[in-house]
Scaffold this active site. Structure first.
Site, PDB file in Angstrom:
ATOM      1  N   CYS A 119      33.157 -11.229  -9.352  1.00  0.00           N
ATOM      2  CA  CYS A 119      32.931 -11.421  -7.848  1.00  0.00           C
ATOM      3  C   CYS A 119      34.200 -12.186  -7.591  1.00  0.00           C
ATOM      4  O   CYS A 119      34.227 -12.639  -6.257  1.00  0.00           O
ATOM      5  CB  CYS A 119      31.705 -12.200  -7.739  1.00  0.00           C
ATOM      6  SG  CYS A 119      30.407 -11.102  -8.279  1.00  0.00           S
ATOM      7  N   HIS A 252      32.855 -15.609  -1.089  1.00  0.00           N
ATOM      8  CA  HIS A 252      32.010 -14.692  -1.743  1.00  0.00           C
ATOM      9  C   HIS A 252      30.706 -14.714  -1.407  1.00  0.00           C
ATOM     10  O   HIS A 252      29.914 -15.426  -1.291  1.00  0.00           O
ATOM     11  CB  HIS A 252      32.181 -14.956  -3.142  1.00  0.00           C
ATOM     12  CG  HIS A 252      31.348 -13.846  -4.020  1.00  0.00           C
ATOM     13  ND1 HIS A 252      31.413 -12.500  -3.661  1.00  0.00           N
ATOM     14  CD2 HIS A 252      30.356 -14.027  -4.856  1.00  0.00           C
ATOM     15  CE1 HIS A 252      30.534 -11.984  -4.324  1.00  0.00           C
ATOM     16  NE2 HIS A 252      29.887 -12.857  -5.108  1.00  0.00           N
ATOM     17  N   ASN A 282      25.439  -8.507  -1.687  1.00  0.00           N
ATOM     18  CA  ASN A 282      26.467  -8.992  -2.779  1.00  0.00           C
ATOM     19  C   ASN A 282      27.259  -7.805  -3.198  1.00  0.00           C
ATOM     20  O   ASN A 282      26.830  -6.953  -3.990  1.00  0.00           O
ATOM     21  CB  ASN A 282      25.952  -9.772  -3.694  1.00  0.00           C
ATOM     22  CG  ASN A 282      27.063 -10.433  -4.739  1.00  0.00           C
ATOM     23  OD1 ASN A 282      28.293  -9.998  -4.608  1.00  0.00           O
ATOM     24  ND2 ASN A 282      26.766 -11.202  -5.702  1.00  0.00           N
TER      25      ASN A 282
HETATM   26  N1  ACO Z   1      10.908  -9.931  -4.590  1.00  0.00           N
HETATM   27  C1  ACO Z   1       9.804 -10.767  -4.766  1.00  0.00           C
HETATM   28  N2  ACO Z   1       9.565 -11.786  -5.526  1.00  0.00           N
HETATM   29  C2  ACO Z   1      10.579 -11.697  -6.432  1.00  0.00           C
HETATM   30  C3  ACO Z   1      11.724 -11.202  -6.432  1.00  0.00           C
HETATM   31  C4  ACO Z   1      11.734 -10.141  -5.605  1.00  0.00           C
HETATM   32  N3  ACO Z   1      13.026  -9.486  -5.245  1.00  0.00           N
HETATM   33  N4  ACO Z   1      12.638 -11.470  -7.436  1.00  0.00           N
HETATM   34  C5  ACO Z   1      12.157 -12.600  -8.269  1.00  0.00           C
HETATM   35  N5  ACO Z   1      10.691 -12.800  -7.679  1.00  0.00           N
HETATM   36  C6  ACO Z   1       9.658 -13.652  -8.002  1.00  0.00           C
HETATM   37  C7  ACO Z   1       9.814 -14.120  -9.211  1.00  0.00           C
HETATM   38  O1  ACO Z   1       9.118 -13.302 -10.004  1.00  0.00           O
HETATM   39  C8  ACO Z   1       9.106 -15.495  -9.181  1.00  0.00           C
HETATM   40  O2  ACO Z   1       7.765 -15.116  -9.142  1.00  0.00           O
HETATM   41  P1  ACO Z   1       6.810 -16.251 -10.048  1.00  0.00           P
HETATM   42  O3  ACO Z   1       7.066 -17.634  -9.370  1.00  0.00           O
HETATM   43  O4  ACO Z   1       5.322 -15.744  -9.813  1.00  0.00           O
HETATM   44  O5  ACO Z   1       7.179 -16.378 -11.490  1.00  0.00           O
HETATM   45  C9  ACO Z   1       9.362 -16.018  -7.857  1.00  0.00           C
HETATM   46  O6  ACO Z   1       9.841 -14.760  -6.914  1.00  0.00           O
HETATM   47  C10 ACO Z   1      10.581 -16.942  -8.033  1.00  0.00           C
HETATM   48  O7  ACO Z   1      11.675 -16.481  -8.733  1.00  0.00           O
HETATM   49  P2  ACO Z   1      13.038 -17.355  -9.127  1.00  0.00           P
HETATM   50  O8  ACO Z   1      13.793 -16.490  -9.850  1.00  0.00           O
HETATM   51  O9  ACO Z   1      12.668 -18.638  -9.441  1.00  0.00           O
HETATM   52  O10 ACO Z   1      13.572 -17.317  -7.751  1.00  0.00           O
HETATM   53  P3  ACO Z   1      14.873 -18.386  -6.989  1.00  0.00           P
HETATM   54  O11 ACO Z   1      14.513 -19.062  -5.879  1.00  0.00           O
HETATM   55  O12 ACO Z   1      15.630 -18.727  -8.082  1.00  0.00           O
HETATM   56  O13 ACO Z   1      15.639 -17.120  -6.309  1.00  0.00           O
HETATM   57  C11 ACO Z   1      17.574 -15.830  -6.869  1.00  0.00           C
HETATM   58  C12 ACO Z   1      16.217 -16.127  -7.061  1.00  0.00           C
HETATM   59  C13 ACO Z   1      17.790 -15.362  -5.342  1.00  0.00           C
HETATM   60  C14 ACO Z   1      18.380 -14.778  -7.715  1.00  0.00           C
HETATM   61  C15 ACO Z   1      18.591 -17.117  -6.842  1.00  0.00           C
HETATM   62  O14 ACO Z   1      18.229 -17.760  -8.197  1.00  0.00           O
HETATM   63  C16 ACO Z   1      19.903 -17.034  -6.569  1.00  0.00           C
HETATM   64  O15 ACO Z   1      20.371 -16.810  -5.390  1.00  0.00           O
HETATM   65  N6  ACO Z   1      20.627 -17.245  -7.701  1.00  0.00           N
HETATM   66  C17 ACO Z   1      22.119 -17.315  -7.362  1.00  0.00           C
HETATM   67  C18 ACO Z   1      22.595 -15.995  -8.150  1.00  0.00           C
HETATM   68  C19 ACO Z   1      23.435 -14.996  -7.260  1.00  0.00           C
HETATM   69  O16 ACO Z   1      23.591 -15.196  -6.063  1.00  0.00           O
HETATM   70  N7  ACO Z   1      23.930 -14.217  -7.824  1.00  0.00           N
HETATM   71  C20 ACO Z   1      24.803 -13.126  -7.590  1.00  0.00           C
HETATM   72  C21 ACO Z   1      25.801 -12.627  -8.300  1.00  0.00           C
HETATM   73  S1  ACO Z   1      26.707 -13.864  -9.046  1.00  0.00           S
HETATM   74  C22 ACO Z   1      27.810 -14.216  -7.892  1.00  0.00           C
HETATM   75  O17 ACO Z   1      28.072 -13.323  -7.124  1.00  0.00           O
HETATM   76  C23 ACO Z   1      28.266 -15.473  -7.972  1.00  0.00           C
END
Ligand code: ACO
Length: 325
Positions: A119, A252, A282
């Site tokens: 990215c 990004h 993304n």
């Molecule tokens: N739909 C519904 N529920 C979901 C989904 C989904 N798509 N994905 C995860 N969940 C659930 C999980 O199972 C979990 O449930 P539980 O509490 O019963 O176990 C709950 O949602 C929370 O999951 P988390 O992983 O803790 O959610 P979080 O708030 O961390 O959000 C996310 C996840 C959006 C990926 C976040 O961590 C994030 O934005 N991280 C940054 C990563 C990123 O943007 N990466 C892109 C690539 S890297 C880059 O480009 C920089």
């Protein structure tokens, strides 16, 4: 020799197949994977993404973006003397997608190569093109970020497959008597390979290991907000500018919460941030080029504006470029 480099044209392209969160949720539900528009919007800001059709490659998306950037710059493809494609989803293991793109543009002879910084690829590629122009190794560069990230997604993993999309962004960067790119700052830390990777590889005619994207979302989130702030401050310091001088922040486009956090740390209102993640998801190395072109074509970004571009991604890699358009 002209001492500076300057962006003279931008272009972008999205494949026509657009899936809203509801469309994607319905497709996933058919395979027993549950998600919702509410969850995706609340955690990421994403509302829709585009997926390339089977048989459409990274170079095809890059070609459409490149043609528009060349048109905007009023530069002919045969006058380009450097092509850099930033991608993690190349058409082939080799040759580079840049060589394939060069051929699709109907030209030959100029240097062409790919940059693999996931990215952060667009800011890496722009920095390399700027350096080559400033040393006289090139005078008219085509810098393209293009991805078919949908090919790497595990559609059984709802924590990752809702986040990404396909697309391409491009700029023409030319030698100039007036400053365009003012400062760059690039970094990597390979000890974080495991938090964001596609760990498969090709060997003996087979794909070994897992060829689908793996991500520890929370670890990526935490690292991203810290390093983006550092990179932003580094380029501002190098160029002798203040955050309040920035006309547009073009981060990004991974997650609206990362962008909000970056803007807040720089004390920039969200009104100064170009946001396309809601419509594109993304798109990895394509996202900054796509957002830049969207900002230019919408009339928000004007000639002479001070732009801060910044990327972060797998590697872990990160970096920023400060420039006057
Ligand atoms: N739909 C519904 N529920 C979901 C989904 C989904 N798509 N994905 C995860 N969940 C659930 C999980 O199972 C979990 O449930 P539980 O509490 O019963 O176990 C709950 O949602 C929370 O999951 P988390 O992983 O803790 O959610 P979080 O708030 O961390 O959000 C996310 C996840 C959006 C990926 C976040 O961590 C994030 O934005 N991280 C940054 C990563 C990123 O943007 N990466 C892109 C690539 S890297 C880059 O480009 C920089």
């Amino acid at each position: 020799m002209k001492p500076f480099s300057r962006i003279t044209g931008t272009g972008s392209y999205l494949p026509p197949r657009r899936l809203t969160n509801a469309d994607l949720a319905a497709e996933l539900a058919a395979n027993g994977v549950m998600t919702s528009d509410d969850w995706i919007v609340e955690r990421t800001g994403i509302r829709a993404r585009h997926f390339a059709a089977p048989g459409v490659f990274c170079s095809d998306l890059g070609l459409e973006a490149a043609k528009l950037a060349l048109l905007a710059a009023n530069v002919r493809a045969q006058d380009i003397d450097l092509i850099i494609v930033a991608t993690s989803t190349p058409d082939m293991v080799f040759p580079s997608t840049a060589c394939i793109l060069q051929n699709k543009l109907g030209v030959a002879g100029c240097a062409a190569f790919d940059v693999q910084a996931v990215c952060s690829g667009f800011v890496y590629a722009l920095t390399i093109a700027d350096a080559m122009i400033k040393t006289g190794a090139a005078s008219k560069a085509l810098v393209v970020g293009a991805e078919v990230f949908s090919r790497l997604l595990d559609f059984k993993d709802r924590t990752t497959c809702v986040l990404f999309g396909d697309g391409a962004g491009a700029v023409v960067l030319e030698a100039s008597d007036t400053p365009g790119i003012l400062a760059s700052d690039l970094h990597a830390d390979g000890k974080h390979v495991g938090i964001l990777c596609v760990p498969g590889h090709v060997s003996g005619g087979n794909v070994l290991g897992d060829p689908l994207l793996k991500m520890d979302g929370q670890a990526v989130f935490k690292l991203a907000v810290g390093v983006l702030d550092e990179a932003a401050r580094a380029v501002l310091a190098k160029a002798g500018k203040k955050a309040s001088d920035i006309d547009w922040l073009i981060p990004h486009q991974a997650n609206i919460r990362i962008m909000q956090s970056t803007a807040k740390k720089l004390k920039l209102p969200m009104g100064k941030v170009i946001v396309t993640v809601d419509q594109h998801g993304n798109t990895s190395a394509a996202s900054i080029g796509l957002a830049l072109d969207a900002g230019v074509r919408s009339g928000k970004i004007k000639a002479g504006d001070l732009l801060l571009l910044e990327g972060v991604g797998g590697g872990f890699t990160w970096g920023a470029v400060l420039l006057n358009l």
